[in-house]
Write a protein that holds these residues in place. Structure first.
Motif, mmCIF file in Angstrom:
data_model
loop_
_atom_site.group_PDB
_atom_site.id
_atom_site.type_symbol
_atom_site.label_atom_id
_atom_site.label_comp_id
_atom_site.label_asym_id
_atom_site.label_seq_id
_atom_site.Cartn_x
_atom_site.Cartn_y
_atom_site.Cartn_z
ATOM 1 N N LEU A 38 10.668 -15.293 17.896
ATOM 2 C CA LEU A 38 9.206 -14.657 17.870
ATOM 3 C C LEU A 38 9.497 -13.218 17.709
ATOM 4 O O LEU A 38 8.202 -12.480 17.716
ATOM 5 C CB LEU A 38 8.924 -14.720 19.498
ATOM 6 N N GLY A 39 10.285 -12.704 17.282
ATOM 7 C CA GLY A 39 10.516 -11.261 16.601
ATOM 8 C C GLY A 39 10.349 -10.358 17.651
ATOM 9 O O GLY A 39 10.612 -10.332 18.904
ATOM 10 N N ALA A 40 9.795 -9.054 17.125
ATOM 11 C CA ALA A 40 9.750 -7.841 18.079
ATOM 12 C C ALA A 40 8.831 -8.000 19.054
ATOM 13 O O ALA A 40 9.100 -7.675 20.314
ATOM 14 C CB ALA A 40 9.548 -6.555 17.063
ATOM 15 N N ALA A 41 7.590 -8.927 18.780
ATOM 16 C CA ALA A 41 6.635 -8.932 20.085
ATOM 17 C C ALA A 41 7.331 -9.787 20.897
ATOM 18 O O ALA A 41 6.982 -9.402 22.372
ATOM 19 C CB ALA A 41 5.362 -9.566 19.355
ATOM 20 N N GLY A 42 7.928 -10.731 20.721
ATOM 21 C CA GLY A 42 8.559 -11.724 21.763
ATOM 22 C C GLY A 42 9.746 -10.916 22.492
ATOM 23 O O GLY A 42 10.072 -11.133 23.628
ATOM 24 N N LEU A 43 10.360 -9.969 21.839
ATOM 25 C CA LEU A 43 11.402 -9.323 22.640
ATOM 26 C C LEU A 43 11.071 -8.460 23.292
ATOM 27 O O LEU A 43 11.667 -8.073 24.468
ATOM 28 C CB LEU A 43 12.364 -8.457 21.363
ATOM 29 N N ALA A 44 9.783 -7.608 23.052
ATOM 30 C CA ALA A 44 9.132 -6.524 23.779
ATOM 31 C C ALA A 44 8.418 -7.301 25.141
ATOM 32 O O ALA A 44 8.697 -6.773 26.317
ATOM 33 C CB ALA A 44 8.111 -6.019 23.100
ATOM 34 N N ALA A 45 7.945 -8.537 25.013
ATOM 35 C CA ALA A 45 7.404 -9.295 25.975
ATOM 36 C C ALA A 45 8.213 -9.489 26.873
ATOM 37 O O ALA A 45 8.627 -9.948 28.228
ATOM 38 C CB ALA A 45 6.622 -10.550 25.519
ATOM 39 N N LEU A 46 9.432 -10.217 26.684
ATOM 40 C CA LEU A 46 10.666 -10.528 27.542
ATOM 41 C C LEU A 46 11.173 -9.313 28.131
ATOM 42 O O LEU A 46 11.391 -9.432 29.379
ATOM 43 C CB LEU A 46 11.817 -11.073 26.409
ATOM 44 N N ASN A 47 11.247 -8.154 27.661
ATOM 45 C CA ASN A 47 11.730 -7.000 28.306
ATOM 46 C C ASN A 47 10.764 -6.653 29.424
ATOM 47 O O ASN A 47 11.029 -6.210 30.527
ATOM 48 C CB ASN A 47 11.786 -5.748 27.115
#
Length: 439
Positions: A38-47
């Protein structure tokens, strides 16, 4: 006596470090697969979501560590009648709070995601991850309770096996759900939620094989016991929840400084840090049953030895971790920076090299908190935990970020842990007239 104390320390601490490192891989595996899918958007959402996971995890630790601490003290004092009452009360309390978290997931995950900082780009992913994790909250909490009681019931090896089995299954299921099955963010959260269920199945062997003296009692909840459990476990809760407060505070500050790319870079730093912190938590949880037993038996010399071993181990491992991070930061970042975004790579590299310097102090603080709790000095443990999680950290993040920008954000963790370590050592060496332990 020296050899016996060192042997028990080595056994319990080594098993718990392995188990906690495995447990920390719940989120680390999610970070890797989410970044790939999911890239950067997924990484931010996970965080944005990890803070709530820490809250659930901390609730389980509070009940588990609190109940297991009282269990060990009662056992060392031959108070057999109260042991099963503590065990049963801990389980009932865990189920109750787990259900409340699950209801929150059903009714309020969207509002919670917005509150945590999710915007239009990350809201759907954050909501999906949060709601799924909260559905599984009863299992996360019960797993932490059972891990603590099985460990304190003279079976640290099974606790370690359960933690590692749950973690490995999470990694395998993450891959299966997110790639062959294409389940996206829900797949990552679902895999993480199934991990404690699998761990509980492994822990059930302790009871099926008849090795346990623990029994479920059909009785009403003993509210006096609830207060006792929560009081003894509060420091463990604050220690874990401080991670959530750190994440939320850092996310909101970084969002204002660098936007979603900054949050994604912090996600990399924070998730690698979870593994490092798990090492120190493993040391602390390893010495907890030994200190509680020694405390209940009045063996002050043994407690001194255990603390000395723990601090030496913590400093040695902090040195090894920092050296690894400093020289291998680029390789670590590349694992999670699937889009090879140069802005994320630069921010994360600086973050790793500054942030991880705080580990030299963080390990000591975590050990001090566990010692104070295990020795029934809950108020002092609470003071250290709150200082780490709120009282010192939040002002430091806000102040240093204004002065130094992102460098100040990373330094806030280091400065906070350093100041709190001074406070913690003062409390440990603080003599009380009723204290049996003479330094």
């Amino acid at each position: 006596m020296e050899q016996s104390a060192l042997k028990n320390y080595t056994k319990y601490v080594s098993l718990n470090i392995l188990g906690m490192m495995g447990l920390s891989c719940y989120i680390l595996a999610d970070t890797f697969f989410v970044s790939m899918a999911l890239g950067a958007a997924g990484l931010a959402a996970l965080n944005f979501s990890i803070g709530i996971y820490s809250l659930v995890h901390g609730t389980g630790l509070m009940i588990g560590i609190g109940g297991a601490t009282r269990y060990s003290i009662l056992k060392s004092q031959n108070e057999g009648k109260q042991i099963n009452a503590i065990f049963t009360t801990s389980l009932k309390l865990g189920i109750l709070l787990g259900v409340l978290f699950a209801i929150t997931g059903v009714l309020g995950s969207g509002s919670l995601a917005v509150l945590l900082g999710a915007d239009a780009a990350t809201l759907p992913l954050t909501k999906e991850y949060l709601s799924t994790i909260l559905y599984f909250a009863p299992f996360f909490i019960l797993n932490n309770i059972m891990l603590a009681f099985v460990r304190n019931d003279n079976n640290p090896k099974l606790s370690m096996i359960a933690m590692l089995t749950g973690s490995l299954s999470n990694i395998v299921l993450d891959y299966i759900f997110m790639f062959p099955l294409g389940m996206g963010m829900f797949g990552a959260a679902f895999a993480t939620g199934l991990a404690p269920v699998i761990s509980l199945v492994v822990l059930s062997a302790h009871f099926i094989q008849g090795k346990s003296g623990l029994r479920w009692l059909r009785s009403r909840v003993q509210w006096k016991a609830v207060r006792d459990i929560l009081g003894l476990g509060l420091a463990a809760f604050i220690t874990e929840v401080s991670s959530a407060i750190v994440l939320i505070t850092f996310n909101l500050v970084i969002l204002g400084l660098e936007g979603n790319l900054g949050v994604a870079s912090y996600g990399i730093v924070a998730n690698i840090a979870l593994v490092g912190i798990s090492v120190f938590t493993g040391i602390a949880q390893g010495i907890q049953p030994l200190i509680s037993k020694a405390y209940g038996s009045g063996e002050g010399i043994t407690i001194k030895k255990l603390l000395r071993y723990a601090v030496i181990t913590s400093l040695a491992l902090a040195s090894a971790i920092y050296t690894l991070v400093f020289f291998c930061s680029d390789q670590m970042i590349n694992v999670f920076n699937s889009e090879q975004n140069p802005a994320i790579a630069l921010l994360a590299r600086d973050g790793l090299r500054i942030y991880f310097a705080g580990f030299f102090f963080a390990g000591i603080n975590i050990i001090v908190c566990m010692y104070l709790s295990a020795a029934e000095r809950g108020l002092n443990a609470f003071i250290v935990s709150v200082a780490r999680g709120c009282v010192v950290l939040v002002p430091m993040v806000l102040m240093l970020s204004r002065i130094l920008g992102m460098t100040g954000v990373w330094l806030a963790f280091v400065v906070t842990e350093g100041l709190v370590s001074v406070l913690g050592l003062i409390l440990v060496f603080w003599k009380k007239r009723t204290e049996f332990l003479h330094w």
